[in-house]
Design a protein around this motif. Structure first.
Motif, PDB file in Angstrom:
ATOM      1  N   ALA A 268       0.834  -1.204   0.000  1.00 57.82           N
ATOM      2  CA  ALA A 268       0.000   0.000   0.000  1.00 57.82           C
ATOM      3  C   ALA A 268       0.867   1.252   0.000  1.00 57.82           C
ATOM      4  O   ALA A 268       0.524   2.269  -0.608  1.00 57.82           O
ATOM      5  CB  ALA A 268      -0.935  -0.009   1.214  1.00 57.82           C
ATOM      6  N   LEU A 269       1.994   1.192   0.683  1.00 60.99           N
ATOM      7  CA  LEU A 269       2.906   2.335   0.724  1.00 60.99           C
ATOM      8  C   LEU A 269       3.516   2.651  -0.649  1.00 60.99           C
ATOM      9  O   LEU A 269       3.988   3.764  -0.877  1.00 60.99           O
ATOM     10  CB  LEU A 269       4.041   2.065   1.719  1.00 60.99           C
ATOM     11  CG  LEU A 269       3.667   2.165   3.204  1.00 60.99           C
ATOM     12  CD1 LEU A 269       4.803   1.662   4.052  1.00 60.99           C
ATOM     13  CD2 LEU A 269       3.309   3.589   3.570  1.00 60.99           C
ATOM     14  N   LEU A 270       3.482   1.654  -1.550  1.00 65.55           N
ATOM     15  CA  LEU A 270       4.046   1.873  -2.873  1.00 65.55           C
ATOM     16  C   LEU A 270       3.103   2.636  -3.794  1.00 65.55           C
ATOM     17  O   LEU A 270       3.511   3.089  -4.869  1.00 65.55           O
ATOM     18  CB  LEU A 270       4.396   0.520  -3.522  1.00 65.55           C
ATOM     19  CG  LEU A 270       5.440  -0.332  -2.777  1.00 65.55           C
ATOM     20  CD1 LEU A 270       5.639  -1.659  -3.486  1.00 65.55           C
ATOM     21  CD2 LEU A 270       6.756   0.413  -2.664  1.00 65.55           C
ATOM     22  N   VAL A 271       1.823   2.780  -3.388  1.00 65.48           N
ATOM     23  CA  VAL A 271       0.847   3.491  -4.209  1.00 65.48           C
ATOM     24  C   VAL A 271       1.107   4.994  -4.107  1.00 65.48           C
ATOM     25  O   VAL A 271       1.264   5.543  -3.012  1.00 65.48           O
ATOM     26  CB  VAL A 271      -0.587   3.161  -3.756  1.00 65.48           C
ATOM     27  CG1 VAL A 271      -1.605   3.975  -4.563  1.00 65.48           C
ATOM     28  CG2 VAL A 271      -0.855   1.669  -3.916  1.00 65.48           C
ATOM     29  N   THR A 272       1.168   5.676  -5.217  1.00 67.12           N
ATOM     30  CA  THR A 272       1.407   7.120  -5.238  1.00 67.12           C
ATOM     31  C   THR A 272       0.303   7.848  -4.474  1.00 67.12           C
ATOM     32  O   THR A 272      -0.889   7.601  -4.701  1.00 67.12           O
ATOM     33  CB  THR A 272       1.440   7.635  -6.681  1.00 67.12           C
ATOM     34  OG1 THR A 272       2.459   6.926  -7.393  1.00 67.12           O
ATOM     35  CG2 THR A 272       1.733   9.122  -6.725  1.00 67.12           C
ATOM     36  N   GLY A 273       0.717   8.732  -3.576  1.00 70.77           N
ATOM     37  CA  GLY A 273      -0.235   9.512  -2.792  1.00 70.77           C
ATOM     38  C   GLY A 273      -0.444   8.985  -1.394  1.00 70.77           C
ATOM     39  O   GLY A 273      -1.059   9.649  -0.562  1.00 70.77           O
ATOM     40  N   VAL A 274       0.075   7.789  -1.064  1.00 74.08           N
ATOM     41  CA  VAL A 274      -0.084   7.202   0.270  1.00 74.08           C
ATOM     42  C   VAL A 274       1.079   7.662   1.144  1.00 74.08           C
ATOM     43  O   VAL A 274       2.238   7.490   0.783  1.00 74.08           O
ATOM     44  CB  VAL A 274      -0.143   5.672   0.210  1.00 74.08           C
ATOM     45  CG1 VAL A 274      -0.222   5.088   1.615  1.00 74.08           C
ATOM     46  CG2 VAL A 274      -1.335   5.219  -0.619  1.00 74.08           C
ATOM     47  N   ALA A 275       0.739   8.236   2.304  1.00 68.76           N
ATOM     48  CA  ALA A 275       1.772   8.711   3.231  1.00 68.76           C
ATOM     49  C   ALA A 275       2.110   7.678   4.280  1.00 68.76           C
ATOM     50  O   ALA A 275       3.247   7.560   4.705  1.00 68.76           O
ATOM     51  CB  ALA A 275       1.319  10.015   3.897  1.00 68.76           C
ATOM     52  N   SER A 276       1.134   6.916   4.744  1.00 66.71           N
ATOM     53  CA  SER A 276       1.386   5.896   5.755  1.00 66.71           C
ATOM     54  C   SER A 276       0.331   4.818   5.655  1.00 66.71           C
ATOM     55  O   SER A 276      -0.770   5.035   5.131  1.00 66.71           O
ATOM     56  CB  SER A 276       1.388   6.508   7.162  1.00 66.71           C
ATOM     57  OG  SER A 276       0.091   6.992   7.494  1.00 66.71           O
ATOM     58  N   ALA A 277       0.683   3.630   6.144  1.00 66.99           N
ATOM     59  CA  ALA A 277      -0.242   2.496   6.146  1.00 66.99           C
ATOM     60  C   ALA A 277       0.093   1.613   7.325  1.00 66.99           C
ATOM     61  O   ALA A 277       1.241   1.195   7.476  1.00 66.99           O
ATOM     62  CB  ALA A 277      -0.137   1.714   4.841  1.00 66.99           C
TER      63      ALA A 277
END
Length: 342
Positions: A268-277
Motif C-alpha cells: 500500500a505504501l508503494l501506491v502514489t499519494g499514500v503517506a502511511s499504512a
C-alpha cells in the motif's frame, strides 16, 4: 547472471583456487626442501661437494682409491670399490651446470678401460633430455636433484643443514602469505556478494511497515484505534463467510496472517499519494493520504490499494480507514472515512 551474484561467484571461485593451491603447497613441501638444499650445495667449492658425494658412497660400503691419480684424470674424478664392484665417479658442480649426453658417453666408454662395472655422474646442476636418453642403455647412473640431496644432506655440517632448513621455511612462508592474501580476498568478495543478495531480498520482500516521507517532512502515521463494535461485526462477518464452503486446505496460522498483513501494508505504501499504512485491527488498514485530493483521485488511490490487498485471499474482507493529510480541519475529508475493499 545477476550483478548481485557476481561478487559471490568470484569469491567462491577464488576460495576454490586458494584451497587447491594450499593442497599443492603441502605436496610441494619436499620440493622446497630439495631446492633449498641444492642452493646450499651450490655454495660449496668443487672439492667440498665432491667429498660429500664420495662420503655418501663410503657410507654404503664403498672405498675411494687413495692413489696418486688426480680428479678428472682420464675423464674420471674418483674410483670407488666394494668387493668385486668397481664404480667410476664423475662430479659436475655448479648451479648453471647443464650436463649433456657427451659426458655420459665418455664415462660409458671408460668402463672397459678402467675395468669398472658401472659409472655415476653427480651434479649440483641438472641433466638435459639428451643426457637422460644416453644413459638409458648404458650402466651409468645420473645423480642430481632430490636423489642427490637425500644422499648427502645427512653428511652436511650442522650449520649448513640449518641454513637449508631456514631457506625452505622462508619459501614456505612466502607461499603461505600468497595463499592468505588470496583467501582473504575471496572471503571478502563472498561476504560482499552475500550482503548485496540480502539487500536485494529485503527490497523485494520488506518485512516491516515504515512511513514514507512526504515532500517536506515525514508525515505521522494515523493513530491506531481501539477495536469498536463495527470492527467486531466485520470480523464476525469475515469469519462467517470463511466458514461457508470451507476449503479443505489448512487455514494460515496467525503468524502467517500477520506476515501477509505486513506485506499488504508495505505494498500500500508503494501506491502514489499514500503517506502511511498500518493495521489498526486484523481487518482494518489505516491509510493516510497526502492532500488535498478530489473525490476521483481519492477513489482511484483506494481502489489501487484494495486491488493489492485483496490479492491475498486471507485479506479479502479488509476495509480501509482513510484520512487525508493537509485537508482543512472543517472539511469532512480531514476526518477518517471507511472504504470497504469487498
Amino acid at each position: 547472471m545477476s550483478l548481485y551474484l557476481l561478487p559471490l561467484a568470484a569469491g567462491l571461485l577464488i576460495l576454490g583456487v586458494a584451497f587447491a593451491m594450499r593442497l599443492s603447497a603441502e605436496r610441494k613441501h619436499g620440493e622446497r626442501e630439495v631446492a633449498a638444499g641444492l642452493e646450499v650445495l651450490r655454495g660449496l667449492r668443487w672439492k667440498e661437494f665432491a667429498n660429500l658425494v664420495t662420503q655418501s658412497f663410503e657410507s654404503r660400503g664403498y672405498a675411494a682409491q687413495t692413489n696418486s691419480r688426480k680428479p678428472g684424470q682420464d675423464g674420471v674424478d674418483m674410483i670407488l670399490t666394494r668387493a668385486e664392484d668397481r664404480v667410476l665417479l664423475q662430479v659436475k658442480h655448479g648451479g648453471s651446470y647443464l650436463v649433456g649426453a657427451g659426458p655420459v658417453r665418455l664415462l660409458a666408454g671408460m668402463l672397459a678401460t678402467q675395468q669398472a662395472q658401472s659409472g655415476v655422474i653427480a651434479t649440483s646442476g641438472a641433466f638435459d633430455a639428451a643426457a637422460v636418453d644416453a644413459a638409458r642403455n648404458v650402466p651409468v647412473t645420473l645423480l642430481d636433484g632430490g636423489p642427490l640431496w637425500s644422499s648427502v644432506k645427512g653428511l652436511l655440517p650442522e650449520a649448513l643443514r640449518v641454513d637449508a632448513q631456514e631457506r625452505a621455511d622462508i619459501a614456505g612462508k612466502r607461499a603461505q602469505s600468497r595463499l592468505s592474501v588470496l583467501a582473504i580476498g575471496g572471503a571478502a568478495l563472498v561476504l560482499l556478494g552475500a550482503g548485496l543478495w540480502g539487500l536485494r531480498a529485503m527490497e523485494a520482500h520488506p518485512s516491516s511497515v515504515a512511513t514514507l516521507p512526504s515532500s517536506s517532512k515525514t508525515a505521522p502515521a494515523a493513530p491506531a484505534r481501539a477495536a469498536t463494535a463495527t470492527d467486531a461485526d466485520a470480523d464476525a462477518d469475515a469469519a462467517a463467510s470463511a466458514s461457508e464452503g470451507a476449503d479443505p486446505v489448512a487455514e494460515p496460522t496467525e503468524a502467517e496472517l500477520a506476515q501477509q498483513r505486513d506485506f499488504a501494508a508495505a505494498e500500500a505504501l508503494l501506491v502514489t499519494g499514500v503517506a502511511s499504512a498500518s493495521w489498526s485491527s486484523n481487518s482494518t488498514l489505516s491509510i493516510s493520504l497526502r492532500g488535498p485530493l478530489d473525490d476521483q483521485q481519492r477513489t482511484t488511490i483506494l481502489q489501487d490499494i484494495c486491488t493489492r490487498v485483496v490479492a491475498r485471499d486471507a485479506l479479502r474482507f479488509t476495509r480501509l480507514e482513510v484520512s487525508v493529510l493537509g485537508a482543512v480541519a472543517i472539511n469532512a475529508a480531514a476526518s477518517p472515512r471507511w472504504y470497504p475493499c469487498r
